[in-house]
Design a protein around this motif. Structure first.
Motif, PDB file in Angstrom:
ATOM      1  N   CYS A 179      75.278  47.165   4.538  1.00  0.00           N
ATOM      2  CA  CYS A 179      74.039  47.923   5.164  1.00  0.00           C
ATOM      3  C   CYS A 179      74.356  47.157   6.616  1.00  0.00           C
ATOM      4  CB  CYS A 179      72.867  47.680   4.642  1.00  0.00           C
ATOM      5  SG  CYS A 179      72.706  48.458   3.224  1.00  0.00           S
ATOM      6  N   TYR A 191      68.744  52.206   3.981  1.00  0.00           N
ATOM      7  CA  TYR A 191      68.042  51.020   3.154  1.00  0.00           C
ATOM      8  C   TYR A 191      66.735  50.984   3.724  1.00  0.00           C
ATOM      9  CZ  TYR A 191      66.303  47.034   0.180  1.00  0.00           C
ATOM     10  OH  TYR A 191      65.770  46.497  -0.411  1.00  0.00           O
ATOM     11  N   CYS A 210      73.277  52.148   5.723  1.00  0.00           N
ATOM     12  CA  CYS A 210      74.350  51.726   4.847  1.00  0.00           C
ATOM     13  C   CYS A 210      75.497  52.561   4.568  1.00  0.00           C
ATOM     14  CB  CYS A 210      73.562  51.768   3.558  1.00  0.00           C
ATOM     15  SG  CYS A 210      71.876  50.237   3.430  1.00  0.00           S
TER      16      CYS A 210
END
Length: 634
Positions: A28, A123, A217
């Protein structure tokens, strides 16, 4: 509220559980595409502005207590309720949202977020703190419990949700990060984030919220290089064929797109034209290919957006192209007894030296102290570099015999006008004197240190000599002189250059005090010669009587025609002035023998009484004054 996007690729490891399978160690980006900080900075006031009514239905409070169903935007937790834990916003400089949950569970924050990357994995995270300190209440208040819901802005379908459960209390104010991964459907770039309070209000259920973030991500990417020497993965030789490989985990993108990039400093990255596969092949690698490589991955159509892609870890590739003409570095030619050194200019895996005597060495460098002419000859070096380049070079070493000799002699003293020849002659040599001269020999006649360097080929010798210069002493006692009987007279023969003194009577003193008439002779000597001086000193009577007549008759009979004093001692100086009765000076002389002839302006002066005034100095230096009258008679 702050909304911004940045470029960057720091690693955040999360575990993604979606569509019935697990994706481990997702990669990420560390730079959020969206970040809600609630604004503020170190210079902002304590209380910030309210949120838009579309974001929360809770009532905004700028000061005083926050009641159930109310919130505030502040830099610190107090003063709201005296039971709140004291704390600052998550970053320590800006604002946070302080919430006192409503009596009924429900949402307290909702926001539509646009500009996201379609078909990409994100995320989501937020920082939450329980405002209730641990173990400070008689009754047990309620602790907050929060639930995050992410929905498609297009269809309203739930994309992900996450419940924190009861948020724990701590002895001090403590922030905790909560989050979850999710994937945005293909073709969609917006979502709706809703945050719920899952516990009822009343006693407790107070929290702080800050730094809500969405971060792109992507899949974990394994990278490696093939074709390097012994598969070391980093070094290659010029003209080798190498390939850079990237193996991203499947399942993160519906239609993944790739782009290789190159950088020389890992700061400025540039796309490599046409390099859009997971393998980058370089069939004839060159030194210009040395640098760092990485693979970008994004959903189809997003590869050009820095915020919608992830990058692999950089792969380093260093291409070696050693030059045989500069492979060996040596200090040859050199003179015997010096230290001979040979070394490789190329970092390598193996080194093989072949010496003139047939011996072999495997060190990266050779060092021979106190080298002798027998070490002269051809030296061969073969190396295998880290990239597998095989290079050989040869050099000729010469250790020259030292046949030079120079000796300027011992330190020397030169007297008076003497000079000295300093000779450093050696056939075929070059000379460097510290005087600037370049001849083999120089004449010197002044004091100093003289140094010469004599060079011939690789050999050089030097020598120095210190020259002192001295002249014979000089002496000057005084001119012949007289002194008064009963007095003393001092003779000083001192000279800074003299080492011995000798008077005619054998005395060796520097200074003498005499009281007798005579001729005095002194001799001064040093290593450079002897000097002599003579003085005649006569002691005479210096009686104090000055005989001055009280009358004179300037009538031309040759008797008492002049008025003049008589003395029985030697004079250093004399002055006599005659005054008439009205005080006018009518005669003056410095000659004690001249006297006054009784005239005034060339005519006979009238008869009468005249005043005289005499000043004189004896040989002993004492000065005397006398005055009186004299009668002029005709």
């Amino acid at each position: 509220m702050s909304l911004y996007a940045r470029m960057g690729y720091c690693m955040l490891t999360v575990t993604l559980c979606m569509a019935g399978f697990i994706r481990a160690a997702a990669q990420c980006s560390g730079s959020p595409i969206f970040l809600e900080t609630f604004g503020g900075s170190a210079s902002s006031p304590e209380v910030g502005p309210p949120l838009p009514s579309s974001v929360t239905s809770y009532q905004y409070v700028s000061q005083g207590e926050i009641r159930d169903g109310q919130y505030s935007i502040k830099k610190t937790t107090g003063p709201m309720f005296n039971w709140f834990a004291n704390g600052k916003d998550h970053t320590g400089n800006g604002y946070m949202m302080i919430v006192n949950a409503s009596y009924d569970p429900g949402k307290f924050y909702e926001r539509k977020i646009d500009g996201l990357c379609a078909g990409s994995t994100f995320y989501f995270s937020a920082w939450i703190a329980n405002l209730l300190p641990k173990n400070q209440y008689g009754r047990t208040p309620l602790d907050p419990a929060v639930r995050f819901l992410i929905r498609s802005a297009a269809t309203g379908d739930t994309l992900a949700q996450y419940a924190t459960g009861t948020i724990p209390r701590y002895d001090v104010f403590t922030w905790t990060q909560y989050g979850m991964p999710f994937t945005l459907p293909a073709g969609e770039t917006s979502l709706i984030l809703t945050i719920f309070n899952d516990n009822p209000g009343g006693m407790g259920n107070d929290l702080a919220l800050d730094d809500i973030a969405f971060t792109i991500c992507g899949p974990p990417i394994q990278t490696f290089i093939t074709g390097t020497y012994q598969d070391n993965g980093r070094y290659a030789c010029v003209h080798d064929a190498v390939a850079l490989h990237a193996d991203p985990q499947n399942g993160y993108y519906h239609r993944p797109q790739y782009q290789w990039q190159f950088s020389r400093d890992q700061q400025q990255w540039n796309d490599i034209p046409g390099a859009t596969d997971t393998v980058l092949a370089i069939s004839d690698v060159q030194p210009a290919d040395s640098g760092w490589y990485r693979l970008l991955i994004a959903e189809q159509g997003n590869i050009g957006s820095p915020n919608c892609r992830v990058a692999s870890s950089p792969l380093a590739l260093f291409v070696e192209h050693p030059d045989p003409t500069t492979l060996i570095q040596t200090n040859s030619p050199l003179c015997e007894h010096q230290t001979l050194s040979l070394s490789s200019t190329q970092s390598a895996l193996t080194y093989t030296w072949l010496l003139p005597d047939g011996s072999i060495r495997t060190d990266s460098s050779l060092l021979f102290t106190d080298a002798r002419p027998t070490l002269s000859g051809h030296y061969t070096l073969k190396v295998v570099t880290r990239g597998g380049c095989r290079v050989q070079a040869d050099t000729l070493v010469e250790v020259q015999p030292n046949e030079l000799h120079v000796n300027l002699g011992k330190d020397t003293l030169l007297c008076n006008q003497d000079s000295l020849l300093l000779n450093a002659a050696n056939p075929g040599a070059v000379y460097r004197w510290n005087t600037g001269a370049t001849d083999s020999a120089i004449w010197v006649k002044t004091a100093g240190t003289y140094q010469v360097s004599v060079a011939q080929g690789a050999c050089e010798v030097s020598d120095s000599i210190h020259i002192e210069h001295l002249t014979q002493p000089a002496v000057d006692l005084v001119s012949d002189t007289t002194a008064c009987l009963g007095d003393t007279f001092s003779l000083n023969a001192y000279s800074p250059l003299a080492t011995t003194y000798r008077w005619q009577d054998g005395s060796d003193s520097i200074r003498r005090t005499i009281s007798e008439s005579g001729v005095y002779i002194v001799s001064l000597s040093n290593v450079c010669g002897t000097t002599r001086d003579t003085v005649n000193v006569q002691f005479i009577s210096c009686a104090p009587e000055l005989l001055v007549p009280n009358a004179f008759t300037p009538n031309g009979d040759g008797v008492n025609d002049r008025f003049r004093p008589r003395q029985t001692f030697a004079l250093r100086s004399f002055s006599m002035t005659i005054f008439d009765r009205w005080g006018n000076a009518i005669f003056h002389t410095h000659d004690p023998l001249a006297g006054w002839d009784g005239t005034l302006n060339g005519h006979p002066a009238p008869m009468g009484t005249y005043v005289w005034y005499i000043v004189y100095q004896k040989q002993n230096g004492k000065t005397y004054q006398a005055k009186g009258t004299v009668l002029l008679i005709r």
